[in-house]
Structures are given as structure tokens and as C-alpha cells.
Design an enzyme around this catalytic site. Structure first.
Site, PDB file in Angstrom:
ATOM      1  CG  HIS A  37      43.044  34.323  40.706  1.00 13.94           C
ATOM      2  ND1 HIS A  37      44.430  34.529  40.124  1.00 13.94           N
ATOM      3  CD2 HIS A  37      42.850  35.539  41.157  1.00 13.94           C
ATOM      4  CE1 HIS A  37      44.602  35.779  40.222  1.00 13.94           C
ATOM      5  NE2 HIS A  37      43.615  36.577  40.827  1.00 13.94           N
ATOM      6  CG  ASN A  82      46.412  38.978  41.710  1.00 14.85           C
ATOM      7  OD1 ASN A  82      46.548  38.283  40.445  1.00 14.85           O
ATOM      8  ND2 ASN A  82      45.220  39.488  42.100  1.00 14.85           N
ATOM      9  CB  CYS A 137      42.255  36.734  37.870  1.00 16.36           C
ATOM     10  SG  CYS A 137      42.984  38.628  38.149  1.00 16.36           S
TER      11      CYS A 137
END
Length: 312
Positions: free
Chosen positions: A238, A268, A113
Site C-alpha cells: 500500500h 496515498n 487502504c
């Protein structure tokens, strides 16, 4: 040239959208449960015939078009991804082939990520060192391919997509110093393991670490760039979970900044989340050109990396 800057951005998401109601037909969950816990409403999901390099190439082509450049103008391609299936050709090489680039350096970078902010720093370093003049930095992940669709704690989180930045040499630095690191002893809290690989995480551990440990690190990123949190025009973290994004942004102290909340509509998307969210903010004109924006990635390995950039 003494620095580098982001000249243009581009993003891409697959056409298929999965809603919370769709997920409620697969696992024991509800729209209210998902929104309350992670803040996500929808996510885009790629099909079996849409590999990671295709997502990345679409975003890269859009970034090049927005910069008024051709593929031949790029001499370095870095793709941040943790979901590419093949080792070789790597994703960057396949993107270069799709775009018809003549002879760029090509490399993949896996920091999950936090991949895009690591890749952006790597491109900035290459340009500052004189080994590259113009780079394509891409974050692309196909999280649907590694999601356990029977696990209601993780399948509600993930989405697919890509974001890309054209990074080029300039006389005045538009990408600030990176601050990066990790917490190796907690690296097992986010995992993509097994054959075939499957995404899993210790959600509460990640939440506590992110909301308590990351804000002071993000403030140090601003300090290295010579700006205060109050001077930030944008904050792009993020896009992990709205319950992480909102308290972390508040604790950073960026009271005047537009805070990216693309996770609500995209889920995500791992390494794609920061360039995807930033590209959308720029496309909508929500941040002025040249204004300082904090980019801060975190996640797998419990890695983190951040820098302040001038908005393209």
C-alpha cells in the site's frame, strides 16, 4: 478450473496535479518538509464533478481493453472504496451501468487502504467456488473529498485515482492464498469519521505498527504461496508513505524485487494505491509476465491482507 489469475490491469488518475509547492500556499509546509517525511512530490486530485464511480469506470474500461474483453464478459464487479458518498446504487452498480454490463453481481467492499487485496481475495474465492467465471476487481478512492486541507499532517498525503484488475478462472492458480487480519484495538489510529467525513490518523502509531509488525506477516504470505522473499520479482505495498514502504520492503527480504514507489507521484490513494502502482509497473514492462509479485495492503482498522500473484 482450480484457481484464478489476474489477466490484465488498468489504471486512471484525474488530470489535475497538486505539487508540494501548491500545498505550501495553503498550509505551513515546504517541499523539503514533505519529501523528507513522506517522500511525496505530487498527487492527482479529482474535481467536484468526478465521482468515485467515474474514476473506477475509467480504470475498469482500460483493464477490459488490455484483456481484449468486453463488459459483457464479466459476471462479478467488486469495488474497494471508503470514499463513495451514496449507499445505493453502490459504486460497483454504477460502474456496471457506466460500462453497459448486462447482469453482473455488484458489491462494494470497505477495508480502506487494504481494500483492494481483500477484494482480490474475495473474487478469487468466488471463482474457486464456481459462483463467478470472470470478475472486475477495482480499487478506487477520492481522498481529496475527505481531506482537511488546513491540516498539514494529512493534506500532504492524499491523492485520488483508481486501479482495476480482470480476474478469471484458470487451471493453475495465479493468485496465492490470502493472509488477512486486523488489530481492532488500534483501529482508531486511522479514521474517516463525521458528517461530512474527514480523514485523520495517528501517524506515529501507524508508522511503528507498519514497520515492525508487517514484515513478518508479509513473509508468511510468501510462505503460503510457496515462494521465498528472494524469489519475488516485485513488491507492491500500500502506497502510504515512502518512509514506510522502503523499510518494510527491506525487512521482508525481497532483495531481487522491483519495489513500487508510486506514492512519490500519486500520494496515498487508499484502496486504489496497489492496483494503480501494479498497473504502472506492468505497463512499463518492469516485471516479467508470470513472475511472482507480493501485494500487501494495510491501513484503516489497522487491517491487512496480502497475497502473491503471477504478474499478468
Amino acid at each position: 478450473m482450480t484457481g484464478s489469475r489476474i489477466a490484465a490491469l488498468g489504471h486512471y488518475q484525474p488530470a489535475k496535479v497538486i505539487t508540494n509547492e501548491d500545498l505550501a500556499k495553503l498550509v505551513d509546509t515546504t517541499d523539503e518538509w514533505i519529501r523528507t517525511r513522506v517522500g511525496i512530490r505530487t498527487r492527482h486530485v479529482a474535481g467536484p464533478d468526478e465521482p468515485v464511480d467515474e474514476l473506477a469506470a475509467h480504470a475498469a474500461a482500460k483493464a477490459l481493453a488490455n484483456a481484449g474483453l468486453t463488459a459483457a464478459d464479466v459476471d462479478l464487479v467488486i469495488v474497494a472504496t471508503s470514499t463513495a458518498i451514496d449507499r445505493s446504487p453502490n459504486t460497483a452498480a454504477r460502474v456496471a451501468a457506466r460500462l453497459g454490463m448486462p447482469s453482473p453481481a455488484v458489491m462494494d467492499l470497505n477495508v480502506v487502504c487494504a481494500g483492494f487485496t481483500h477484494a482480490l481475495a474475495t473474487a478469487d474465492h468466488a471463482i474457486r467456488a464456481g459462483s463467478s467465471a470472470r470478475a472486475l476487481v477495482i480499487g478506487a478512492d477520492k481522498m481529496a473529498g475527505i481531506t482537511d486541507w488546513t491540516d498539514r499532517t494529512t493534506c500532504v498525503l492524499t491523492g485520488d485515482g483508481a486501479g482495476a484488475a480482470v480476474v478469471e478462472a484458470c487451471g493453475e492458480a495465479g493468485i496465492g492464498p490470502v493472509l488477512w487480519g486486523s488489530v481492532p484495538e488500534m483501529g482508531n489510529c486511522v479514521r474517516i469519521e463525521g458528517t461530512p467525513p474527514v480523514f485523520a490518523q495517528e501517524g506515529q502509531s501507524v508508522y511503528r505498527w507498519a514497520t515492525t509488525q508487517l514484515p513478518p506477516i508479509a513473509r508468511k504470505v510468501c510462505e503460503r504461496a510457496g515462494v521465498t522473499p528472494e524469489e519475488l520479482a516485485g513488491v507492491v505495498l500500500h502506497q502510504a508513505n515512502l518512509r514506510i514502504i522502503e523499510p518494510v520492503a527491506k525487512r521482508i527480504g525481497a532483495v531481487n524485487a522491483v519495489v513500487a514507489r508510486d506514492v512519490v507521484d500519486s500520494g496515498n490513494t487508499s484502496a486504489a494505491s496497489i492496483p494503480l502502482a501494479l498497473s504502472k509497473l506492468v505497463e512499463r514492462g518492469e516485471i516479467p509476465t508470470g513472475a511472482p509479485v507480493l501485494l500487501f495492503g494495510f491501513g484503516g482498522n489497522l487491517s491487512y491482507a496480502g497475497q502473491v500473484v503471477a504478474c499478468p
